[in-house]
Scaffold this active site. Structure first.
Site, PDB file in Angstrom:
ATOM      1  N   LEU A 125      20.307  -2.262 -25.543  1.00 54.28           N
ATOM      2  CA  LEU A 125      21.526  -1.460 -25.583  1.00 54.28           C
ATOM      3  C   LEU A 125      22.722  -2.340 -25.206  1.00 54.28           C
ATOM      4  O   LEU A 125      23.693  -2.458 -25.949  1.00 54.28           O
ATOM      5  CB  LEU A 125      21.384  -0.280 -24.592  1.00 54.28           C
ATOM      6  CG  LEU A 125      22.607   0.587 -24.317  1.00 54.28           C
ATOM      7  CD1 LEU A 125      23.029   1.344 -25.577  1.00 54.28           C
ATOM      8  CD2 LEU A 125      22.315   1.601 -23.192  1.00 54.28           C
ATOM      9  N   ALA A 130      29.693  -4.800 -23.539  1.00 54.97           N
ATOM     10  CA  ALA A 130      29.376  -3.366 -23.386  1.00 54.97           C
ATOM     11  C   ALA A 130      28.199  -3.223 -22.425  1.00 54.97           C
ATOM     12  O   ALA A 130      27.038  -3.299 -22.831  1.00 54.97           O
ATOM     13  CB  ALA A 130      29.037  -2.735 -24.736  1.00 54.97           C
ATOM     14  N   SER A 132      28.239  -1.232 -18.554  1.00 52.40           N
ATOM     15  CA  SER A 132      28.323   0.139 -18.041  1.00 52.40           C
ATOM     16  C   SER A 132      28.878   1.089 -19.103  1.00 52.40           C
ATOM     17  O   SER A 132      28.450   2.238 -19.209  1.00 52.40           O
ATOM     18  CB  SER A 132      29.215   0.177 -16.797  1.00 52.40           C
ATOM     19  OG  SER A 132      28.565  -0.454 -15.722  1.00 52.40           O
ATOM     20  N   ARG A 266       4.565 -11.898  16.141  1.00 56.14           N
ATOM     21  CA  ARG A 266       5.568 -12.858  16.624  1.00 56.14           C
ATOM     22  C   ARG A 266       5.928 -12.565  18.085  1.00 56.14           C
ATOM     23  O   ARG A 266       6.379 -11.466  18.413  1.00 56.14           O
ATOM     24  CB  ARG A 266       6.818 -12.739  15.747  1.00 56.14           C
ATOM     25  CG  ARG A 266       8.018 -13.499  16.241  1.00 56.14           C
ATOM     26  CD  ARG A 266       7.877 -14.974  16.011  1.00 56.14           C
ATOM     27  NE  ARG A 266       9.127 -15.667  16.256  1.00 56.14           N
ATOM     28  CZ  ARG A 266       9.212 -16.989  16.301  1.00 56.14           C
ATOM     29  NH1 ARG A 266       8.128 -17.735  16.108  1.00 56.14           N
ATOM     30  NH2 ARG A 266      10.372 -17.561  16.515  1.00 56.14           N
ATOM     31  N   GLN A 334      15.841  -9.867   8.298  1.00 60.01           N
ATOM     32  CA  GLN A 334      16.406  -9.996   9.645  1.00 60.01           C
ATOM     33  C   GLN A 334      15.294 -10.028  10.704  1.00 60.01           C
ATOM     34  O   GLN A 334      15.341 -10.818  11.646  1.00 60.01           O
ATOM     35  CB  GLN A 334      17.365  -8.814   9.901  1.00 60.01           C
ATOM     36  CG  GLN A 334      18.221  -8.972  11.133  1.00 60.01           C
ATOM     37  CD  GLN A 334      19.234 -10.101  10.988  1.00 60.01           C
ATOM     38  OE1 GLN A 334      19.563 -10.528   9.887  1.00 60.01           O
ATOM     39  NE2 GLN A 334      19.693 -10.629  12.102  1.00 60.01           N
ATOM     40  N   GLY A 337      13.690 -13.248  10.816  1.00 53.91           N
ATOM     41  CA  GLY A 337      14.587 -14.326  11.251  1.00 53.91           C
ATOM     42  C   GLY A 337      14.536 -15.511  10.296  1.00 53.91           C
ATOM     43  O   GLY A 337      14.524 -15.332   9.081  1.00 53.91           O
ATOM     44  N   GLU A 361      19.624  -0.616 -15.499  1.00 57.12           N
ATOM     45  CA  GLU A 361      19.432   0.787 -15.924  1.00 57.12           C
ATOM     46  C   GLU A 361      20.532   1.689 -15.348  1.00 57.12           C
ATOM     47  O   GLU A 361      20.296   2.843 -15.004  1.00 57.12           O
ATOM     48  CB  GLU A 361      18.008   1.271 -15.634  1.00 57.12           C
ATOM     49  CG  GLU A 361      17.000   0.426 -16.408  1.00 57.12           C
ATOM     50  CD  GLU A 361      15.741   1.115 -16.860  1.00 57.12           C
ATOM     51  OE1 GLU A 361      15.636   2.336 -16.719  1.00 57.12           O
ATOM     52  OE2 GLU A 361      14.856   0.395 -17.383  1.00 57.12           O
ATOM     53  N   THR A 363      24.349   0.921 -13.065  1.00 57.98           N
ATOM     54  CA  THR A 363      24.707   0.505 -11.706  1.00 57.98           C
ATOM     55  C   THR A 363      24.812   1.720 -10.777  1.00 57.98           C
ATOM     56  O   THR A 363      24.911   2.867 -11.242  1.00 57.98           O
ATOM     57  CB  THR A 363      26.092  -0.186 -11.711  1.00 57.98           C
ATOM     58  OG1 THR A 363      27.055   0.766 -12.185  1.00 57.98           O
ATOM     59  CG2 THR A 363      26.111  -1.424 -12.598  1.00 57.98           C
ATOM     60  N   GLU A 365      27.368   2.524  -9.288  1.00 55.61           N
ATOM     61  CA  GLU A 365      28.664   3.144  -9.597  1.00 55.61           C
ATOM     62  C   GLU A 365      28.504   4.129 -10.759  1.00 55.61           C
ATOM     63  O   GLU A 365      29.081   5.227 -10.735  1.00 55.61           O
ATOM     64  CB  GLU A 365      29.693   2.048  -9.944  1.00 55.61           C
ATOM     65  CG  GLU A 365      30.073   1.146  -8.764  1.00 55.61           C
ATOM     66  CD  GLU A 365      28.943   0.237  -8.261  1.00 55.61           C
ATOM     67  OE1 GLU A 365      28.097  -0.188  -9.077  1.00 55.61           O
ATOM     68  OE2 GLU A 365      28.900  -0.040  -7.046  1.00 55.61           O
TER      69      GLU A 365
HETATM   70  N1  CAA Z   1      21.004  12.884 -22.003  1.00 56.43           N
HETATM   71  C1  CAA Z   1      21.342  13.262 -23.268  1.00 56.43           C
HETATM   72  N2  CAA Z   1      22.577  13.122 -23.786  1.00 56.43           N
HETATM   73  C2  CAA Z   1      23.519  12.577 -22.995  1.00 56.43           C
HETATM   74  C3  CAA Z   1      23.258  12.162 -21.674  1.00 56.43           C
HETATM   75  C4  CAA Z   1      21.927  12.331 -21.185  1.00 56.43           C
HETATM   76  N3  CAA Z   1      21.604  11.957 -19.950  1.00 56.43           N
HETATM   77  N4  CAA Z   1      24.375  11.643 -21.138  1.00 56.43           N
HETATM   78  C5  CAA Z   1      25.327  11.750 -22.073  1.00 56.43           C
HETATM   79  N5  CAA Z   1      24.811  12.307 -23.202  1.00 56.43           N
HETATM   80  C6  CAA Z   1      25.515  12.634 -24.443  1.00 56.43           C
HETATM   81  C7  CAA Z   1      26.678  13.572 -24.131  1.00 56.43           C
HETATM   82  O1  CAA Z   1      26.253  14.915 -24.142  1.00 56.43           O
HETATM   83  C8  CAA Z   1      27.643  13.279 -25.255  1.00 56.43           C
HETATM   84  O2  CAA Z   1      27.212  13.955 -26.413  1.00 56.43           O
HETATM   85  P1  CAA Z   1      28.293  14.637 -27.430  1.00 56.43           P
HETATM   86  O3  CAA Z   1      29.128  13.480 -27.946  1.00 56.43           O
HETATM   87  O4  CAA Z   1      27.433  15.269 -28.459  1.00 56.43           O
HETATM   88  O5  CAA Z   1      29.096  15.582 -26.597  1.00 56.43           O
HETATM   89  C9  CAA Z   1      27.455  11.791 -25.497  1.00 56.43           C
HETATM   90  O6  CAA Z   1      26.143  11.460 -24.986  1.00 56.43           O
HETATM   91  C10 CAA Z   1      28.496  10.935 -24.797  1.00 56.43           C
HETATM   92  O7  CAA Z   1      28.446  11.255 -23.415  1.00 56.43           O
HETATM   93  P2  CAA Z   1      29.593  10.820 -22.384  1.00 56.43           P
HETATM   94  O8  CAA Z   1      30.899  11.285 -22.894  1.00 56.43           O
HETATM   95  O9  CAA Z   1      29.178  11.254 -21.027  1.00 56.43           O
HETATM   96  O10 CAA Z   1      29.536   9.240 -22.533  1.00 56.43           O
HETATM   97  P3  CAA Z   1      30.333   8.094 -21.780  1.00 56.43           P
HETATM   98  O11 CAA Z   1      30.778   7.118 -22.789  1.00 56.43           O
HETATM   99  O12 CAA Z   1      31.355   8.679 -20.857  1.00 56.43           O
HETATM  100  O13 CAA Z   1      29.181   7.343 -20.948  1.00 56.43           O
HETATM  101  C11 CAA Z   1      27.704   6.913 -19.106  1.00 56.43           C
HETATM  102  C12 CAA Z   1      28.376   7.946 -20.038  1.00 56.43           C
HETATM  103  C13 CAA Z   1      26.863   7.768 -18.190  1.00 56.43           C
HETATM  104  C14 CAA Z   1      28.726   6.134 -18.301  1.00 56.43           C
HETATM  105  C15 CAA Z   1      26.834   5.953 -19.948  1.00 56.43           C
HETATM  106  O14 CAA Z   1      27.612   5.081 -20.730  1.00 56.43           O
HETATM  107  C16 CAA Z   1      25.878   5.147 -19.105  1.00 56.43           C
HETATM  108  O15 CAA Z   1      24.828   5.642 -18.702  1.00 56.43           O
HETATM  109  N6  CAA Z   1      26.215   3.851 -18.829  1.00 56.43           N
HETATM  110  C17 CAA Z   1      25.277   2.958 -18.171  1.00 56.43           C
HETATM  111  C18 CAA Z   1      24.460   2.236 -19.190  1.00 56.43           C
HETATM  112  C19 CAA Z   1      23.147   1.753 -18.659  1.00 56.43           C
HETATM  113  O16 CAA Z   1      22.487   2.417 -17.862  1.00 56.43           O
HETATM  114  N7  CAA Z   1      22.721   0.601 -19.132  1.00 56.43           N
HETATM  115  C20 CAA Z   1      21.450   0.030 -18.764  1.00 56.43           C
HETATM  116  C21 CAA Z   1      20.850  -0.649 -19.957  1.00 56.43           C
HETATM  117  S1  CAA Z   1      19.104  -0.953 -19.936  1.00 56.43           S
HETATM  118  C22 CAA Z   1      18.838  -2.132 -18.731  1.00 56.43           C
HETATM  119  O17 CAA Z   1      19.351  -2.044 -17.691  1.00 56.43           O
HETATM  120  C23 CAA Z   1      17.991  -3.311 -18.956  1.00 56.43           C
HETATM  121  C24 CAA Z   1      16.543  -3.119 -18.865  1.00 56.43           C
HETATM  122  O18 CAA Z   1      15.862  -3.340 -19.834  1.00 56.43           O
HETATM  123  C25 CAA Z   1      15.872  -2.805 -17.582  1.00 56.43           C
END
Ligand code: CAA
Length: 377
Positions: A125, A130, A132, A266, A334, A337, A361, A363, A365
């Site tokens: 993803l 791109a 967060s 210890r 800690q 030590g 997966e 942050t 935040e």
């Molecule tokens: N389940 C289903 N649908 C969802 C959803 C969920 N949990 N969250 C959002 N949606 C849907 C919404 O309903 C919306 O749908 P419509 O357009 O039909 O209304 C659409 O998705 C957009 O939703 P938002 O407006 O809430 O989207 P946003 O752009 O504001 O982003 C966010 C929301 C929560 C910030 C999201 O971008 C996010 O989770 N960001 C973090 C990304 C992430 O976790 N990346 C990790 C990648 S994997 C990894 O870490 C590596 C690995 O392999 C371990």
């Protein structure tokens, strides 16, 4: 309210704990030192049905369910956190293919993921710009006859070089920002895997960039409907976050156990340091926070298992468990030590390994955004 696990869940917990203690923990330091992908561990997990825990036996899975999966992942993480993340992403990918895939895709990929026959699963993803803001990806997929042509790049892809199938998110209609999901197989023309990242921790896990240069993917490899990719990604991440929370609890527990064992041995000022209140307070706080984290993880997994919405609860579990896991590992260092700071003892690895759980997966935040949006909607 029932706090007891089922007999089957207890059996899985016991089986995986033994496996992690006997087979994974003894070589976790070597895997870390050599930054070596633990393929033999992945095969052992596959033999025990632990790579296909979230889809049915009729598709080659073990259908153990989200709660048993969370328990198993925690136990694996306590032994070898790098193995746990390989396991987590493979299970997440299998579940997404089961849930959103058609019959042909399920038949093609699920048995091979569960047995590790095709390798691991990967989830692509994130892109260089791109992270967060996952909705701002730029990779495109353009229709061309019976194929889509993918162009773009992905970063921080776990299992990427070892994946038999990678779920790749790309824009199918750029102007409308419609994201679709694709199942990309190794060897697809125009698909290449970059070199592994040198990370602070989880050094045995494989983290790579992926490049798509006029990469041709058959149309039959679209996962779900056109434009459904963002929903698929968010749904997968909801479940994935329970996994990362479980991983953080497992790493935190391993660090705490090591710290307690050390504190009992210890001696300073003529007695074991376990006798000092400053040490006791650190142990008590870490144990209490890890227990609270565990409860949040169990609740999120239980909601998922019983078919209810768990988005907010998964984020609560993830943010609390990852931060509690970090604090527990910090305290463990800690307590040890100077010995906590060197590689002779495992806690410095636990601290490095747990660090990323507040980052990947989603942050901490982002978890707080998900939680607050759900409360204030
Ligand atoms: N389940 C289903 N649908 C969802 C959803 C969920 N949990 N969250 C959002 N949606 C849907 C919404 O309903 C919306 O749908 P419509 O357009 O039909 O209304 C659409 O998705 C957009 O939703 P938002 O407006 O809430 O989207 P946003 O752009 O504001 O982003 C966010 C929301 C929560 C910030 C999201 O971008 C996010 O989770 N960001 C973090 C990304 C992430 O976790 N990346 C990790 C990648 S994997 C990894 O870490 C590596 C690995 O392999 C371990």
């Amino acid at each position: 309210m029932r706090f007891d696990l089922s007999d089957e869940q207890i059996q899985i917990e016991e089986m995986v704990r033994q496996l992690a203690r006997k087979a994974f923990a003894p070589k976790a330091a070597e895997i870390d030192e050599e930054s070596r992908y633990p393929e033999e561990n992945m095969r052992q997990l596959a033999e025990l049905g632990l790579l296909g825990m979230l889809f049915p036996a009729s598709r080659g899975g073990s259908e153990a369910g989200p709660l048993a999966y969370s328990i198993a992942l925690r136990e694996v993480a306590a032994g070898c956190a790098s193995t746990a993340v390989g396991m987590a992403v493979t299970n997440m990918v299998g579940e997404a293919i089961y849930r959103f895939g058609n019959e042909e895709q399920r038949r093609k990929f699920l048995p091979g993921l569960a047995t590790y026959g095709i390798g691991a699963g990967a989830f692509a993803l994130t892109e260089p710009s791109a992270g967060s803001d996952a909705g701002s990806i730029r990779t495109t997929a353009t229709e061309d006859g019976d194929h889509f042509v993918l162009n773009g790049s992905k970063v921080f892809v776990t299992n990427g070089a070892y994946a038999g199938v990678t779920i790749v998110m790309a824009l199918t209609r750029k102007d409308e920002r419609k994201i679709s999901a694709f199942l990309v197989e190794p060897g697809a023309p125009g698909f290449s895997v970059g070199k592994a990242e040198h990370k602070m921790g989880l050094k045995g896990s494989n983290t790579v960039s992926l490049a798509f240069d006029e990469c041709r993917v058959p149309k039959r490899n679209m996962l779900g409907a056109p434009g459904e990719g963002f929903k698929i990604a968010m749904t997968a991440l909801d479940g994935g976050r329970i996994g990362i929370a479980s991983q953080a609890v497992g790493i935190g527990r391993a660090a705490l156990e090591a710290a307690i064992a050390y504190a009992k041995e210890r001696k300073q000022f003529g007695q074991p340091i376990a006798g000092f209140q400053a040490i006791q307070a650190m142990v008590a706080d870490a144990a209490t926070e890890l227990d609270a984290a565990q409860m949040l993880v169990y609740r999120a997994a239980h909601l998922k298992e019983t078919g209810r919405n768990f988005t907010k609860e998964a984020s609560m579990a993830k943010v609390f468990a990852s931060e509690a896991g970090n604090r527990a590992c910090h305290k463990a260092v800690q307590i040890l030590g100077g010995y906590g700071y060197i590689r002779e003892y495992p806690v410095e690895r636990h601290l490095r390994d747990v660090r990323v759980t507040t980052i990947y997966e989603g942050t901490s935040e982002i978890q707080r955004i998900v939680i607050s949006r759900s409360l204030m909607r």
